[in-house]
Design a protein around this motif. Structure first.
Motif, short mmCIF file in Angstrom:
data_model
loop_
_atom_site.label_atom_id
_atom_site.label_comp_id
_atom_site.label_asym_id
_atom_site.label_seq_id
_atom_site.Cartn_x
_atom_site.Cartn_y
_atom_site.Cartn_z
N THR A 174 1.09 -1.26 0.00
CA THR A 174 -0.01 0.00 0.01
C THR A 174 0.79 1.17 -0.12
O THR A 174 1.78 1.24 0.71
N LYS A 175 0.63 2.08 -0.71
CA LYS A 175 1.27 3.45 -0.86
C LYS A 175 0.91 4.37 0.09
O LYS A 175 -0.10 4.71 0.19
N LEU A 176 1.73 4.98 0.81
CA LEU A 176 1.32 5.84 1.94
C LEU A 176 2.16 7.06 2.01
O LEU A 176 3.32 7.03 1.64
N THR A 177 1.53 8.20 2.11
CA THR A 177 2.10 9.62 1.98
C THR A 177 1.88 10.56 3.17
O THR A 177 1.01 10.36 3.59
N LEU A 178 2.91 10.75 3.54
CA LEU A 178 2.97 11.72 4.90
C LEU A 178 2.83 13.31 4.25
O LEU A 178 3.40 13.68 3.64
N GLU B 263 -3.14 4.70 -0.22
CA GLU B 263 -3.68 4.28 -1.64
C GLU B 263 -3.38 2.74 -1.95
O GLU B 263 -2.15 2.51 -1.96
N LYS B 264 -4.36 2.20 -2.63
CA LYS B 264 -4.20 0.66 -2.99
C LYS B 264 -5.11 0.16 -4.11
O LYS B 264 -6.34 0.80 -3.65
N GLU B 265 -4.77 -0.11 -5.02
CA GLU B 265 -5.79 -0.61 -6.25
C GLU B 265 -6.95 -1.39 -5.52
O GLU B 265 -6.69 -2.23 -4.65
N THR B 266 -7.96 -1.18 -5.99
CA THR B 266 -9.42 -1.84 -5.74
C THR B 266 -9.72 -1.28 -4.37
O THR B 266 -10.83 -1.83 -3.70
N TYR B 267 -9.19 -0.46 -3.67
CA TYR B 267 -9.58 0.15 -2.28
C TYR B 267 -9.70 1.69 -2.48
O TYR B 267 -8.94 2.28 -3.32
N THR B 268 -10.60 2.15 -1.59
CA THR B 268 -10.77 3.75 -1.90
C THR B 268 -9.81 4.37 -0.90
O THR B 268 -9.20 3.91 0.10
N THR B 269 -9.09 5.27 -1.41
CA THR B 269 -8.25 6.30 -1.01
C THR B 269 -8.65 6.83 0.34
O THR B 269 -9.74 7.48 0.48
#
Length: 646
Positions: free
Chosen positions: A449-453, A488-494
């Motif tokens: 999962t991509k995580l942004t601060l 953010e992850k594919e098939t999931y709501t940001t």
């Protein structure tokens, strides 16, 4: 006949009196526009004493005192202004708050700052005040670290802006020790400033003050020098004046520049203006990094966020300069940041009225990290700071002795104080931000999962990817700050999750649960309801996309990209203030603004319709002539996203 004559005479006297007041105001306005604030104050006050007052005049009297750092008198006139009307520019709420602090009325100052935040939109000064409601507790925690005394060289005029130079201290003064051509500045009614020197003992005692640097001083302002360790190069502030020639901006005002000079045979020669100066903006108050490879300064050059920002510029091996770089929004606000000083261990002191303080300019400290970022900004506390202007702190980190300037009651206008630092600021607090990402319904871990601060202003700081165990780690972050983490992850709501970091060292755990984007989506449903997306809000009388709103529109964009056949109808609404016709036009503009944003980011125009409904679909009681709070009105200023086709 006699009665009629008296009546005509009375009217004539009134007309002459009003005419005289208007002439006085006109004269004062001219002085004000020329920055001749002392003359303007005298004229405005004479007119005001006769009962001729307008909001514009009260603003200018308040400003004239405010710009001369007389917060007591500024508070007096701003109080009259606000008693007359609160229909003023948001900046006056800020100035009034600062002036209230200057007289110790912190409760009302906080009230004015809350109104300022409400009216000013995304002004960082208001946002900082909102998130740092306990700023006085922080100031209290940092107080009592300095033993302060009069430096012993102050005059009845303005003495400020010290610099270490070998075994001396060089300072700025508006005292005038000459016998001829004594010239006063109309802004302050004081002599033009020159550089002076004083002998300094190891205990920081100053004596034998006298004029310094004959070639450096001119008939205009000189101030705030910074020296290389060998004492052979100086950078200093001066009015735009070199070789007998005076430069002016488009308004014929002579601004400030930074100059460089070198020492040969006890004479300062080769005085040159630095290449990033300009006739069109101010550059002032230089300070050198410990390795002498970076020059820090204050300026209002293009790209400046506030009245003045702090910048840095590289000094190259050949003596040339790089491009100035703004120190960024963690330090600079829409107010004044000025008088920087950087220590041998990379602590940056500066003065600001944009960060929460005790009144006027306060002194703040931050620390330069190895990666070029700065630690959280801290108020250095009392007694270095007061209800007055406090600025221009310098310190020798070995002896813990230094000097600062304040216009608190003393010998003159601004006075220099020597101090001994008895306790350093506490930099020990370190926090790590970590967590795990899981499925909200199944509790399954979600790797990759991509995580942004983001910081509290939604400025991107860094990003990372969750591991096979679903865990992520952003490393060391600042204590006592608010952040946002986007997952953010594919098939999931940001999703964005706010987090406030503790005041003590430790680890902050922030688990994040993501909702699957694979779900039934009804035609006619609102994406805000289906996907838990916040409504898109607008500021009063505005239709531009706010930075915080852009975050939520990005979620709409993400959904539309996941469902390429989906079509939506954008419905924008206003509150009930203004007329029905005005609100109808405003909402149409807001709907179009939202649609244009999505099209600009890749969504086909035929997938989007948009309509403004004005005030016809209010969500609460706040119709015409119904008294409501700003928060209640805000709920009606919104956009919706209705699914019309899949």
């Amino acid at each position: 006949m006699k009665i009629k004559f008296i009546y005509i005479t009375l009217l004539s006297c009134i007309a002459l009196n009003v005419s005289a007041q208007k002439a006085g105001v006109k004269k004062a306005d001219k002085n004000y526009d020329k920055f001749a604030y002392i003359d303007a104050i005298k004229t405005y006050e004479r007119v005001a004493e006769k009962g001729f007052k307008t909001p514009d005049m009260l603003q200018k009297i308040g400003n004239a005192y405010y710009y001369n750092a007389d917060l007591v008198n500024a508070e007096k006139w701003y109080s009259e202004l606000f008693a007359m009307t609160e229909e003023v520019e948001p900046e006056y709420f800020f100035r009034y708050a600062q002036s209230l602090k200057g007289v110790g009325n912190y409760a009302k100052a906080d009230e004015m700052m809350a109104k300022f935040n409400l009216k000013s939109g995304n002004d960082s000064r208001g946002l900082i005040a909102k998130t740092k409601k306990d700023y006085r507790e922080e100031i209290k925690k940092n107080s009592g670290r300095y033993k302060i005394e009069d430096a012993g060289i102050n005059s009845e005029y303005s003495d400020y802006g010290t610099a270490f130079y070998l075994d001396k201290v060089i300072f700025t003064s508006t005292r005038d020790t000459g016998n001829f051509s004594k010239r006063k500045h109309s802004w302050t009614d004081q002599y033009f400033s020159n550089l002076y020197s004083a002998d300094m003992t190891t205990e920081g005692v100053l004596s034998s003050a006298g004029k310094y640097g004959k070639k450096l001083n001119t008939k205009f302002h000189e101030s705030t020098p910074a020296y290389t360790k060998d004492g052979k190069t100086v950078y200093f502030t001066r009015n735009n004046f070199l070789d007998g020639k005076k430069g002016k901006d488009a308004n014929k005002v002579t601004l400030l520049k930074i100059y460089k000079a070198t020492l040969e045979e006890d004479k300062w020669i080769n005085i040159t203006a630095l290449p990033f100066n300009s006739d069109s903006y101010q550059v002032a108050h230089p300070t050198l990094s410990a390795d002498e490879k970076t020059l820090y300064f204050a300026s209002d050059m293009p790209g400046t966020k506030g009245l003045s920002d702090l910048y840095k510029v590289d000094i190259k091996e050949d003596g040339s300069f790089g491009t100035p770089v703004n120190l960024g929004s963690d330090i600079n606000t829409e107010g004044r940041e000025t008088f920087p000083f950087i220590t041998s261990d990379n602590e940056l002191y500066f003065a600001s009225d944009g960060h929460p303080g005790l009144g006027g300019l306060d002194i703040f400290i931050t620390k330069l990290e190895k990666d070029g970022s700065f630690k959280q900004v801290h108020n250095v506390g009392e007694s270095a700071n007061s209800q007055y202007d406090d600025f221009a702190l310098i310190i020798n980190k070995t002896s813990k002795r230094g000097f600062l300037t304040s216009n608190r009651p003393g010998v003159g206008n601004d006075d220099i104080y020597k101090f001994l630092e008895t306790r350093e600021i506490d930099w020990d607090c370190e926090q790590s931000l970590v967590g795990i990402v899981t499925d909200a319904n199944t509790d399954a871990i979600l790797p990759n999962t991509k995580l942004t601060l983001f910081d509290e202003k939604f400025t991107k700081l860094r990003d990372t990817i969750s591991g096979l165990d679903g865990r992520y780690d952003f490393g060391i972050i600042d204590c006592e700050k608010k952040y946002y983490v986007r997952a953010e992850k594919e098939t999931y709501t940001t999703k964005e999750v706010p987090v406030i970091i503790a005041k003590e060292s430790g680890i902050t755990e922030l688990p994040i649960e993501l909702d699957s984007a694979v779900k039934a989506i009804p035609v006619g449903g609102d994406l805000a309801d289906v996907f838990g997306i916040n409504l898109i809000y607008f500021d009063l009388d505005k239709w531009n996309i706010r930075p915080d709103a852009a975050i939520d529109i990005a979620k709409i964009l993400d959904v539309l990209n996941q469902y390429p056949t989906m079509k939506i109808d954008i419905r924008s609404h206003t509150d009930s203030r203004q007329t029905h016709k005005y609100n109808e036009v405003l909402s149409e503009r807001r709907a179009k603004s939202t649609r244009d944003w999505l099209i600009k980011h890749g969504i086909a125009a035929e997938r989007l319709t948009a309509k403004g409904y004005g005030e016809t679909q209010l969500v609460n009681k706040c119709a015409d002539n119904v008294e409501c709070s700003e928060a209640e009105h805000q709920l009606n200023r919104r956009s919706q996203f209705i699914i019309t086709d899949l």
